[in-house]
Design a protein around this motif. Structure first.
Motif, PDB file in Angstrom:
ATOM      1  N   ARG A   1      -7.663   6.715  -4.674  1.00 37.39           N
ATOM      2  CA  ARG A   1      -8.956   6.553  -4.012  1.00 37.39           C
ATOM      3  C   ARG A   1      -8.848   7.036  -2.568  1.00 37.39           C
ATOM      4  N   VAL A   2      -9.956   7.536  -2.058  1.00 36.36           N
ATOM      5  CA  VAL A   2     -10.008   8.012  -0.681  1.00 36.36           C
ATOM      6  C   VAL A   2     -10.339   6.831   0.221  1.00 36.36           C
ATOM      7  N   ILE A   3      -9.491   6.591   1.230  1.00 38.07           N
ATOM      8  CA  ILE A   3      -9.751   5.485   2.153  1.00 38.07           C
ATOM      9  C   ILE A   3     -10.199   5.984   3.533  1.00 38.07           C
ATOM     10  N   VAL A   4      -9.876   7.226   3.871  1.00 39.15           N
ATOM     11  CA  VAL A   4     -10.387   7.872   5.089  1.00 39.15           C
ATOM     12  C   VAL A   4     -10.765   9.289   4.687  1.00 39.15           C
ATOM     13  N   PRO A   5     -12.053   9.586   4.544  1.00 39.90           N
ATOM     14  CA  PRO A   5     -12.461  10.878   3.992  1.00 39.90           C
ATOM     15  C   PRO A   5     -12.201  12.061   4.911  1.00 39.90           C
ATOM     16  N   GLU A   6     -12.186  11.844   6.226  1.00 43.08           N
ATOM     17  CA  GLU A   6     -12.019  12.968   7.136  1.00 43.08           C
ATOM     18  C   GLU A   6     -11.258  12.544   8.369  1.00 43.08           C
ATOM     19  N   PHE A   7     -10.153  13.251   8.627  1.00 40.11           N
ATOM     20  CA  PHE A   7      -9.332  12.993   9.798  1.00 40.11           C
ATOM     21  C   PHE A   7      -8.760  14.345  10.237  1.00 40.11           C
ATOM     22  N   GLY A   8      -9.534  15.051  11.061  1.00 35.26           N
ATOM     23  CA  GLY A   8      -9.128  16.408  11.417  1.00 35.26           C
ATOM     24  C   GLY A   8      -9.080  17.287  10.188  1.00 35.26           C
ATOM     25  N   PHE A   9      -7.937  17.915   9.956  1.00 37.88           N
ATOM     26  CA  PHE A   9      -7.744  18.771   8.784  1.00 37.88           C
ATOM     27  C   PHE A   9      -7.467  17.960   7.516  1.00 37.88           C
ATOM     28  N   TRP A  10      -7.367  16.643   7.629  1.00 40.71           N
ATOM     29  CA  TRP A  10      -6.814  15.841   6.543  1.00 40.71           C
ATOM     30  C   TRP A  10      -7.763  14.745   6.061  1.00 40.71           C
TER      31      TRP A  10
ATOM     32  N   SER B   1       0.831  -1.209   0.000  1.00 34.95           N
ATOM     33  CA  SER B   1       0.000   0.000   0.000  1.00 34.95           C
ATOM     34  C   SER B   1       0.864   1.256   0.000  1.00 34.95           C
ATOM     35  N   VAL B   2       0.424   2.266  -0.740  1.00 33.91           N
ATOM     36  CA  VAL B   2       1.025   3.597  -0.697  1.00 33.91           C
ATOM     37  C   VAL B   2      -0.083   4.558  -0.285  1.00 33.91           C
ATOM     38  N   VAL B   3       0.077   5.151   0.886  1.00 34.50           N
ATOM     39  CA  VAL B   3      -0.968   5.964   1.500  1.00 34.50           C
ATOM     40  C   VAL B   3      -0.479   7.400   1.651  1.00 34.50           C
ATOM     41  N   ILE B   4      -1.309   8.321   1.216  1.00 33.14           N
ATOM     42  CA  ILE B   4      -1.013   9.751   1.283  1.00 33.14           C
ATOM     43  C   ILE B   4      -2.016  10.415   2.219  1.00 33.14           C
ATOM     44  N   MET B   5      -1.530  11.115   3.231  1.00 35.63           N
ATOM     45  CA  MET B   5      -2.400  11.958   4.050  1.00 35.63           C
ATOM     46  C   MET B   5      -2.126  13.402   3.662  1.00 35.63           C
TER      47      MET B   5
ATOM     48  N   PHE C   1      -7.176  10.681   3.957  1.00 33.73           N
ATOM     49  CA  PHE C   1      -6.189   9.693   3.503  1.00 33.73           C
ATOM     50  C   PHE C   1      -6.564   9.207   2.104  1.00 33.73           C
ATOM     51  N   TYR C   2      -5.561   9.207   1.236  1.00 31.04           N
ATOM     52  CA  TYR C   2      -5.695   8.654  -0.106  1.00 31.04           C
ATOM     53  C   TYR C   2      -4.818   7.398  -0.229  1.00 31.04           C
ATOM     54  N   GLU C   3      -5.205   6.522  -1.134  1.00 31.67           N
ATOM     55  CA  GLU C   3      -4.334   5.399  -1.497  1.00 31.67           C
ATOM     56  C   GLU C   3      -4.097   5.440  -2.994  1.00 31.67           C
ATOM     57  N   LEU C   4      -2.855   5.240  -3.393  1.00 31.04           N
ATOM     58  CA  LEU C   4      -2.518   5.171  -4.815  1.00 31.04           C
ATOM     59  C   LEU C   4      -2.737   3.748  -5.290  1.00 31.04           C
ATOM     60  N   ILE C   5      -3.369   3.591  -6.444  1.00 26.18           N
ATOM     61  CA  ILE C   5      -3.671   2.250  -6.962  1.00 26.18           C
ATOM     62  C   ILE C   5      -3.258   2.165  -8.426  1.00 26.18           C
TER      63      ILE C   5
ATOM     64  N   THR D   1       2.797  23.429  -6.056  1.00 26.69           N
ATOM     65  CA  THR D   1       1.448  22.941  -5.769  1.00 26.69           C
ATOM     66  C   THR D   1       0.717  23.837  -4.783  1.00 26.69           C
ATOM     67  N   GLY D   2       1.370  24.208  -3.696  1.00 26.16           N
ATOM     68  CA  GLY D   2       0.696  24.953  -2.639  1.00 26.16           C
ATOM     69  C   GLY D   2      -0.094  24.019  -1.737  1.00 26.16           C
ATOM     70  N   THR D   3      -0.526  24.550  -0.600  1.00 27.83           N
ATOM     71  CA  THR D   3      -1.201  23.724   0.401  1.00 27.83           C
ATOM     72  C   THR D   3      -2.548  23.209  -0.085  1.00 27.83           C
ATOM     73  N   VAL D   4      -3.225  23.989  -0.909  1.00 27.21           N
ATOM     74  CA  VAL D   4      -4.587  23.638  -1.327  1.00 27.21           C
ATOM     75  C   VAL D   4      -4.499  22.681  -2.516  1.00 27.21           C
ATOM     76  N   MET D   5      -4.126  21.444  -2.239  1.00 26.11           N
ATOM     77  CA  MET D   5      -3.996  20.433  -3.282  1.00 26.11           C
ATOM     78  C   MET D   5      -5.327  19.689  -3.418  1.00 26.11           C
ATOM     79  N   ARG D   6      -6.042  19.997  -4.478  1.00 23.02           N
ATOM     80  CA  ARG D   6      -7.333  19.348  -4.720  1.00 23.02           C
ATOM     81  C   ARG D   6      -7.125  17.872  -5.074  1.00 23.02           C
ATOM     82  N   PRO D   7      -8.129  17.021  -4.847  1.00 25.05           N
ATOM     83  CA  PRO D   7      -7.981  15.604  -5.191  1.00 25.05           C
ATOM     84  C   PRO D   7      -7.582  15.368  -6.645  1.00 25.05           C
TER      85      PRO D   7
END
Length: 378
Positions: A363-372, A297-301, A374-378, A341-347
């Motif tokens: 794909r989004v695997i955790v839609p909301e975690f505080g300010f963040w 898995s490759v996970v991006i927060m 989680f995405y997964e690259l597939i 890119t800047g902080t406001v990186m849209r999906p």
């Protein structure tokens, strides 16, 4: 034709100021002026919160302490006159309470209400947001360089922002990193990768290491390799790992993540709140694809901003534009040929980077975690 005649022909029509004034909604002017005034008051409060945090004044007032200015100064090795001014300001805006406002100035005793402690002093609480003030204070110190970058197209590097920026980001993120393993445990295939005996993962852009430490603490067999280009962060992260008792399984190095494949393979790769900062995100995402084991898995927060730009945005987008204006975009542009890119990186921006790097999708695997999120690259 004389010069005077020519000037008369090309001169602009005079502006009818009275007519223009008639078209302005006075109520709208007043409302906008009040909004700007409120913003300025908020900036003053932010600076004062930074002062209280850095000088240890909030900590001294926590736990129900009621202190007068001389007592606060003595406890924190600071100046009593400045302490008094700060205490009065904090009471004037309703952050602190004061026992007897009519008492002589140096005898008034001030307290930090219990509801304010999680926000201003409890460094492991998810409500702790005092470090945000410190980050913007760091940006204000770098303002001459930021203005120059805006004029020239240059940048201001993370190293130039200094310890306040580095430490405030780490302090602000730490409570969330502590909570993160429980969130990832609800994503079955990610949890399985982290639970595998002798699993080895990479933490890209790990900063002061709290994300790596949190994962290693939650998964006792896990080995973590942290990568960051900021040498000061790598040194501090190593010390944090030793203090947390996980240094035997967590290792940090000052290495560009674009070279990640040379250190693999990894069972999983994580990048917590850093992809938007990278000057060359496609290169790093490509290196992740080459460094992860088949099926890993490759996970991006990254920031949970809105899917698309829109005027009158919500509070999260407004905050992230603040970070982008004064920290992330200048840092990103401090490197040559930056993606900026800047902080406001849209999906869709992340999706575009991923596809260019050879991934199929995001794909989004955790839609909301505080300010963040989680995405997964597939």
């Amino acid at each position: 034709m004389t010069i005077t005649e020519h000037e008369a022909r090309v001169a602009p029509e005079p502006i009818d100021t009275e007519s223009t004034a008639d078209t302005v909604d006075d109520a709208a002017v007043d409302a906008f002026g009040e909004r700007m005034f409120a913003s300025i008051l908020g900036a003053v409060e932010t600076m004062a919160v930074h002062v209280g945090g850095r000088l240890g004044w909030y900590d001294a007032l926590s736990g129900g302490a009621a202190l007068a200015a001389p007592e606060l100064a003595a406890r924190t090795d600071t100046d009593a006159r400045y302490a008094r001014e700060w205490l009065e300001q904090q009471a004037s805006v309703g952050i602190l309470t004061v026992d007897d406002p009519a008492a002589p100035a140096d005898e008034r005793r001030y307290s930090l209400p219990a509801h304010a402690e999680p926000v201003l002093t409890d460094r492991r609480n998810l409500a702790y947001i005092a470090p945000l003030a410190r980050m913007f204070a760091a940006a204000s110190q770098a303002m001459p360089g930021i203005l120059d970058a805006y004029r020239t197209g240059g940048g201001v590097s993370w190293q130039q922002f200094g310890a306040d920026a580095r430490e405030s980001q780490a302090e602000g993120n730490r409570p969330w990193f502590d909570a993160m393993p429980a969130v990832l445990a609800d994503v079955p295939h990610v949890h399985e990768a982290l639970s595998r005996p002798d699993a080895r993962i990479a933490d890209v852009g790990m900063g002061l290491g709290w994300s790596s430490i949190a994962l290693a603490s939650a998964y006792p067999q896990l080995r973590v390799e942290g990568f960051d280009v900021d040498t000061a962060s790598v040194v501090a992260a190593g010390e944090n790992a030793r203090e947390a008792g996980v240094a035997d399984r967590v290792r940090f190095q000052a290495t560009d993540a674009a070279e990640l494949a040379e250190h693999g393979p990894f069972d999983a790769i994580f990048a917590f709140e850093c992809i938007h900062d990278l000057p060359h995100p496609v290169e790093v995402l490509r290196a992740m694809r080459d460094a992860v084991r088949p099926g890993g898995s490759v996970v991006i927060m990254d920031e949970a901003v809105a899917d698309a730009f829109a005027p009158n945005a919500g509070d999260l987008d407004r905050l992230m534009y603040g970070f982008s204006l004064f920290v992330c975009l200048p840092d990103g542009r401090s490197h040559g040929s930056s993606a900026a890119t800047g902080t406001v990186m849209r999906p869709d921006t992340l999706r575009g980077y991923a596809r260019e790097a050879g991934w199929s999708d995001v794909r989004v695997i955790v839609p909301e975690f505080g300010f963040w999120r989680f995405y997964e690259l597939i």
